[in-house]
Design a protein around this motif. Structure first.
Motif, PDB file in Angstrom:
ATOM      1  N   ARG A 573      45.622  49.380  39.122  1.00 60.52           N
ATOM      2  CA  ARG A 573      45.191  49.146  40.502  1.00 60.52           C
ATOM      3  C   ARG A 573      43.682  48.909  40.557  1.00 60.52           C
ATOM      4  NH1 ARG A 573      48.329  53.884  43.880  1.00 60.52           N
ATOM      5  NH2 ARG A 573      50.473  53.141  43.497  1.00 60.52           N
ATOM      6  N   SER A 574      42.927  49.697  39.855  1.00 59.70           N
ATOM      7  CA  SER A 574      41.456  49.541  39.866  1.00 59.70           C
ATOM      8  C   SER A 574      41.060  48.172  39.344  1.00 59.70           C
ATOM      9  CB  SER A 574      40.798  50.638  39.029  1.00 59.70           C
ATOM     10  OG  SER A 574      41.064  51.908  39.579  1.00 59.70           O
ATOM     11  N   LEU A 575      41.734  47.737  38.253  1.00 62.60           N
ATOM     12  CA  LEU A 575      41.448  46.422  37.701  1.00 62.60           C
ATOM     13  C   LEU A 575      41.774  45.327  38.704  1.00 62.60           C
ATOM     14  CD1 LEU A 575      42.752  46.860  34.037  1.00 62.60           C
ATOM     15  CD2 LEU A 575      40.379  46.519  34.757  1.00 62.60           C
ATOM     16  N   GLU A 576      42.912  45.520  39.423  1.00 61.73           N
ATOM     17  CA  GLU A 576      43.297  44.524  40.443  1.00 61.73           C
ATOM     18  C   GLU A 576      42.228  44.448  41.557  1.00 61.73           C
ATOM     19  OE1 GLU A 576      46.981  43.594  43.525  1.00 61.73           O
ATOM     20  OE2 GLU A 576      47.134  45.213  42.050  1.00 61.73           O
ATOM     21  N   MET A 577      41.798  45.666  41.951  1.00 61.71           N
ATOM     22  CA  MET A 577      40.757  45.692  42.998  1.00 61.71           C
ATOM     23  C   MET A 577      39.473  45.051  42.509  1.00 61.71           C
ATOM     24  SD  MET A 577      41.274  49.462  44.640  1.00 61.71           S
ATOM     25  CE  MET A 577      42.829  49.942  45.376  1.00 61.71           C
ATOM     26  N   ILE A 578      39.125  45.331  41.275  1.00 60.37           N
ATOM     27  CA  ILE A 578      37.905  44.752  40.710  1.00 60.37           C
ATOM     28  C   ILE A 578      38.030  43.238  40.668  1.00 60.37           C
ATOM     29  CG2 ILE A 578      36.546  44.532  38.584  1.00 60.37           C
ATOM     30  CD1 ILE A 578      37.114  47.557  38.166  1.00 60.37           C
ATOM     31  N   GLU A 579      39.267  42.743  40.292  1.00 64.17           N
ATOM     32  CA  GLU A 579      39.483  41.296  40.286  1.00 64.17           C
ATOM     33  C   GLU A 579      39.328  40.711  41.688  1.00 64.17           C
ATOM     34  OE1 GLU A 579      43.071  40.005  38.515  1.00 64.17           O
ATOM     35  OE2 GLU A 579      42.710  40.973  36.594  1.00 64.17           O
ATOM     36  N   ASN A 580      39.902  41.440  42.667  1.00 59.90           N
ATOM     37  CA  ASN A 580      39.778  40.965  44.066  1.00 59.90           C
ATOM     38  C   ASN A 580      38.314  40.897  44.491  1.00 59.90           C
ATOM     39  OD1 ASN A 580      42.535  40.735  44.363  1.00 59.90           O
ATOM     40  ND2 ASN A 580      42.794  42.808  45.204  1.00 59.90           N
ATOM     41  N   ILE A 581      37.569  41.967  44.166  1.00 59.68           N
ATOM     42  CA  ILE A 581      36.135  41.980  44.518  1.00 59.68           C
ATOM     43  C   ILE A 581      35.426  40.838  43.814  1.00 59.68           C
ATOM     44  CG2 ILE A 581      33.984  43.290  44.244  1.00 59.68           C
ATOM     45  CD1 ILE A 581      35.696  45.836  44.618  1.00 59.68           C
ATOM     46  N   SER A 582      35.793  40.631  42.524  1.00 56.67           N
ATOM     47  CA  SER A 582      35.161  39.552  41.766  1.00 56.67           C
ATOM     48  C   SER A 582      35.453  38.190  42.393  1.00 56.67           C
ATOM     49  CB  SER A 582      35.661  39.581  40.317  1.00 56.67           C
ATOM     50  OG  SER A 582      35.141  38.498  39.576  1.00 56.67           O
ATOM     51  N   ASN A 583      36.747  38.004  42.785  1.00 62.89           N
ATOM     52  CA  ASN A 583      37.130  36.731  43.430  1.00 62.89           C
ATOM     53  C   ASN A 583      36.382  36.562  44.757  1.00 62.89           C
ATOM     54  OD1 ASN A 583      38.909  36.052  41.352  1.00 62.89           O
ATOM     55  ND2 ASN A 583      40.678  37.040  42.347  1.00 62.89           N
ATOM     56  N   SER A 584      36.299  37.682  45.514  1.00 67.08           N
ATOM     57  CA  SER A 584      35.580  37.598  46.807  1.00 67.08           C
ATOM     58  C   SER A 584      34.126  37.258  46.590  1.00 67.08           C
ATOM     59  CB  SER A 584      35.702  38.937  47.561  1.00 67.08           C
ATOM     60  OG  SER A 584      37.031  39.187  47.912  1.00 67.08           O
ATOM     61  N   LEU A 585      33.556  37.871  45.533  1.00 64.14           N
ATOM     62  CA  LEU A 585      32.150  37.573  45.235  1.00 64.14           C
ATOM     63  C   LEU A 585      31.979  36.114  44.833  1.00 64.14           C
ATOM     64  CD1 LEU A 585      31.093  40.816  43.349  1.00 64.14           C
ATOM     65  CD2 LEU A 585      30.349  40.066  45.613  1.00 64.14           C
ATOM     66  N   VAL A 586      32.942  35.573  44.113  1.00 60.22           N
ATOM     67  CA  VAL A 586      32.892  34.163  43.722  1.00 60.22           C
ATOM     68  C   VAL A 586      32.943  33.289  44.969  1.00 60.22           C
ATOM     69  CG1 VAL A 586      34.146  32.304  42.559  1.00 60.22           C
ATOM     70  CG2 VAL A 586      33.822  34.498  41.408  1.00 60.22           C
ATOM     71  N   ASN A 587      33.919  33.667  45.876  1.00 62.34           N
ATOM     72  CA  ASN A 587      34.033  32.900  47.145  1.00 62.34           C
ATOM     73  C   ASN A 587      32.753  33.007  47.958  1.00 62.34           C
ATOM     74  OD1 ASN A 587      36.659  32.147  46.517  1.00 62.34           O
ATOM     75  ND2 ASN A 587      37.582  33.899  47.612  1.00 62.34           N
ATOM     76  N   GLU A 588      32.230  34.214  48.014  1.00 61.63           N
ATOM     77  CA  GLU A 588      30.992  34.433  48.769  1.00 61.63           C
ATOM     78  C   GLU A 588      29.852  33.604  48.202  1.00 61.63           C
ATOM     79  OE1 GLU A 588      28.587  35.902  51.725  1.00 61.63           O
ATOM     80  OE2 GLU A 588      30.760  35.984  51.456  1.00 61.63           O
ATOM     81  N   SER A 589      29.793  33.544  46.871  1.00 63.33           N
ATOM     82  CA  SER A 589      28.755  32.763  46.212  1.00 63.33           C
ATOM     83  C   SER A 589      28.902  31.282  46.569  1.00 63.33           C
ATOM     84  CB  SER A 589      28.829  32.953  44.697  1.00 63.33           C
ATOM     85  OG  SER A 589      27.900  32.121  44.045  1.00 63.33           O
ATOM     86  N   ALA A 590      30.154  30.824  46.602  1.00 61.71           N
ATOM     87  CA  ALA A 590      30.396  29.418  46.966  1.00 61.71           C
ATOM     88  C   ALA A 590      29.985  29.143  48.403  1.00 61.71           C
ATOM     89  CB  ALA A 590      31.881  29.097  46.763  1.00 61.71           C
ATOM     90  N   LEU A 591      30.351  30.110  49.299  1.00 60.20           N
ATOM     91  CA  LEU A 591      29.974  29.955  50.702  1.00 60.20           C
ATOM     92  C   LEU A 591      28.458  29.931  50.863  1.00 60.20           C
ATOM     93  CD1 LEU A 591      32.546  32.253  52.539  1.00 60.20           C
ATOM     94  CD2 LEU A 591      32.294  29.781  52.804  1.00 60.20           C
TER      95      LEU A 591
END
Length: 623
Positions: A573-591
């Motif tokens: 679960r922690s890894l999944e959350m970390i992946e989600n945060i990482s993906n969100s950070l990637v999206n945020e960076s793109a935005l």
């Protein structure tokens, strides 16, 4: 005495033009007013004002008050009343409104004629100016005082009668002069002990015309009527009287507007030995019969005809001689003499330099312009107008030629201004075209900026959602980490328990070994079964304890295994959350990159707009 209704005055300056005295009118706060220092109350301005802006006042209001108070009043009626009224009706009117007695000033005119002849006989003057006309006396005292020495010091008919009534007949009532003349008030003010009021024909008719029309024409004067003094009111009337007694007398008759020019230019410059003996002079062109306070419209020829008939019916040589003998016997010349005062206000004479300054202000910069003398301002000459301005009695704006020249100058300025305006309009037109282009470019840039701003707004909205998702994920991860931390702590506790159990089992093992040793020893002594039994009992207890500890260890190991099994799940679960945060950070960076690009695009458009605006400013500066 002479006033101006400012609501009716249109500043036509006719009053200036008809006035015989240059500075008797002045401009005060954009309105024309009389200048009492110079006004001689001749009445020309009142008679000639077409707008009814000029008017005079007399003592009619004071008379009404005296009549209401029942004061003892005596009326003395001027000779000209015979031309302006039915004399019998007038006498009855005066008695009806409250006068106790009514006397004929023509009798005073007879006394005046006698006094003239007596004065000339006694003092033998070369020439005298007659003084029955108060406007003439005002003129000489205020304007041409060098003529005072010629002004005969004999009282007027009005004053001669008043003196006769007061001194010789001992009359005590207030004397009211029924008068054709505005200026008589000036004369009356000099002798208030004799005459109290000046009531003009105009005022009398304005107040009592209806009553006058109802009066019968049969009234008679108190005392006696005048003899040839009745003629005094017409032009040359004094001359006619004197010539009846002194036929060789050289008498000049003059009246109307020309009298002032005559006094200024002719009379003053004629040697005394060549001057006429008497100047029979009147202010009004048609004499007192049409004086300044009369409203008579009868043609002058009719009046002269009636006066001729009156003279024809009056002439009586016997009565004439008897009348003057009576005067010689009963009257004293000194009682009927008077004196005059120099009332001239001497204005400073402006220097030629000061006049030049005024002319410069009036735009009269050439000798020709300085001598236009159009008289539109009311003065005879431009120089007189300049003097009036110098004295503060007028202003340059009342000079029509100044206004004309000013119009030419201002018109030229307007032409130049119009040319400037046309050039400016052309520039405005060009600027308008450039402005239209500029506005079009601004509109396009605004659309781009607007679209970019909308996209930025959407990006910021999505950015906010991503940040919110990251925040939730981080919150969940924190919860998972807290759970793992609790599991770890619980595992540590279980491990501590297993460690303790292990120590116990080790101790048990050690004890069993010891007991086994002892059992071995005791078994060697088999015969001593009691001791073996003790050992056996102890071994049994140890076995039970081992069993218990073993059960405890099993349970703890079971729990430990469960906890260990949960760790991968929490880690997943922690890894999944970390992946989600990482993906969100990637999206945020793109935005952020996209928003940065839009911001750079907006900045570029703003820079372009600034460049356009600065370019327009440079164009204006060059102009």
């Amino acid at each position: 005495m002479i006033f101006i209704d400012k609501t009716l005055c249109v500043s036509c300056f006719k009053c200036f033009r008809v006035c015989p005295v240059p500075f008797a009118n002045k401009i005060q706060h954009d309105f024309i007013v009389t200048n009492d220092d110079f006004c001689i109350h001749c009445g020309r301005c009142v008679q000639n004002c077409e707008h009814n802006a000029r008017y005079f006042t007399d003592d009619i209001d004071s008379l009404i008050n005296l009549l209401n108070s029942k004061a003892e009043l005596i009326a003395i009626v001027a000779p000209s009343a015979r031309a302006n009224f039915k004399i019998g009706k007038l006498i009855n009117l005066l008695r009806n409104i409250g006068f106790k007695e009514v006397f004929d000033v023509s009798f005073g005119a007879d006394i005046t004629t006698w006094a003239y002849l007596k004065y000339i006989q006694r003092f033998k003057p070369k020439s005298v100016i007659a003084q029955p006309c108060p406007a003439v006396v005002n003129y000489i005292e205020k304007i041409q005082p060098e003529l005072i020495k010629y002004l005969i010091p004999v009282q007027s008919p009005m004053m001669c009668l008043s003196i006769y009534l007061k001194k010789y007949l001992k009359k005590s009532g207030k004397i009211v002069f029924i008068s054709p003349c505005i200026a008589k008030k000036d004369e009356i003010s000099r002798f208030p002990e004799y005459v109290s009021l000046n009531v003009t024909y105009k005022s009398l008719l304005q107040h009592f015309s209806e009553l006058y029309s109802k009066m019968p024409d049969n009234g008679k004067f108190d005392y006696v009527e005048g003899y040839l003094g009745k003629l005094f009111s017409r032009p040359g009337g004094l001359k006619e009287n004197v010539l009846e007694y002194k036929k060789d007398a050289k008498i000049k008759q003059i009246e109307g507007d020309i009298i002032f020019e005559y006094l200024q230019n002719d009379y003053i410059n004629t040697p005394d030995d060549k001057k006429p003996l008497i100047i029979d002079i009147l202010n009004c062109q048609e004499g007192c019969n049409k004086g300044s306070a009369c409203s008579l419209e009868t043609p002058i020829d009719i009046i002269d005809y009636e006066f001729d008939q009156m003279k024809k019916n009056t002439i009586n040589k016997f009565y004439q001689r008897r009348l003057f003998k009576n005067f010689d016997k009963n009257l004293k010349l000194d009682d009927f003499l008077t004196n005059y005062t120099n009332k001239k206000v001497n204005l400073p004479t402006p220097s030629s330099k000061e006049i030049d300054v005024i002319f410069e202000q009036m735009l009269k910069t050439t000798p020709e312009k300085q001598k236009l003398n159009c008289s539109a301002c009311g003065y005879d000459t431009c120089l007189d107008m300049a003097k009036a301005i110098f004295y503060g009695l007028n202003k340059k704006e009342n000079c029509i030629n100044y206004l004309k020249d000013l119009f030419v100058i201002e018109n030229q300025e307007l032409i130049e201004k119009n040319s400037q305006i046309n050039r400016l309009m052309e520039e405005v037109h060009q600027t308008k075209e450039r402005l239209e282009i500029l506005l079009k470019e601004v509109a396009e840039a605004t659309q781009i900026i607007d679209k970019s701003m909308q996209e930025v707004a959407v990006g910021y909205s999505e950015n906010a959602k991503e940040i919110e998702a990251i925040s939730i994920s981080i919150s969940n991860l924190v919860e998972q980490i807290k759970t793992l931390d609790n599991v770890s702590k619980e595992l540590a506790g279980k491990i501590d328990i297993l460690s303790t159990t292990n120590r116990v089992l080790q101790e048990i093992g050690d004890n069993i070994a010891l007991y086994a040793l002892n059992a071995a020893i005791e078994s060697s002594k088999f015969e001593q079964a009691k001791g073996f039994m003790v050992i056996a009992t102890e071994i049994r207890k140890l076995a039970e304890r081992i069993k218990q500890e073993t059960s405890t260890i099993r349970k703890n190991f079971s729990l430990l295994i469960d906890l260990m099994n949960k760790i991968p799940e929490f880690s997943s679960r922690s890894l999944e959350m970390i992946e989600n945060i990482s993906n969100s950070l990637v999206n945020e960076s793109a935005l952020v990159e996209e928003l940065t690009a839009k911001s750079e695009e907006i900045s570029a458009e703003i820079s372009r707009l600034n460049a356009i605006i600065n370019n327009q400013d440079e164009v204006k500066t060059l102009k």
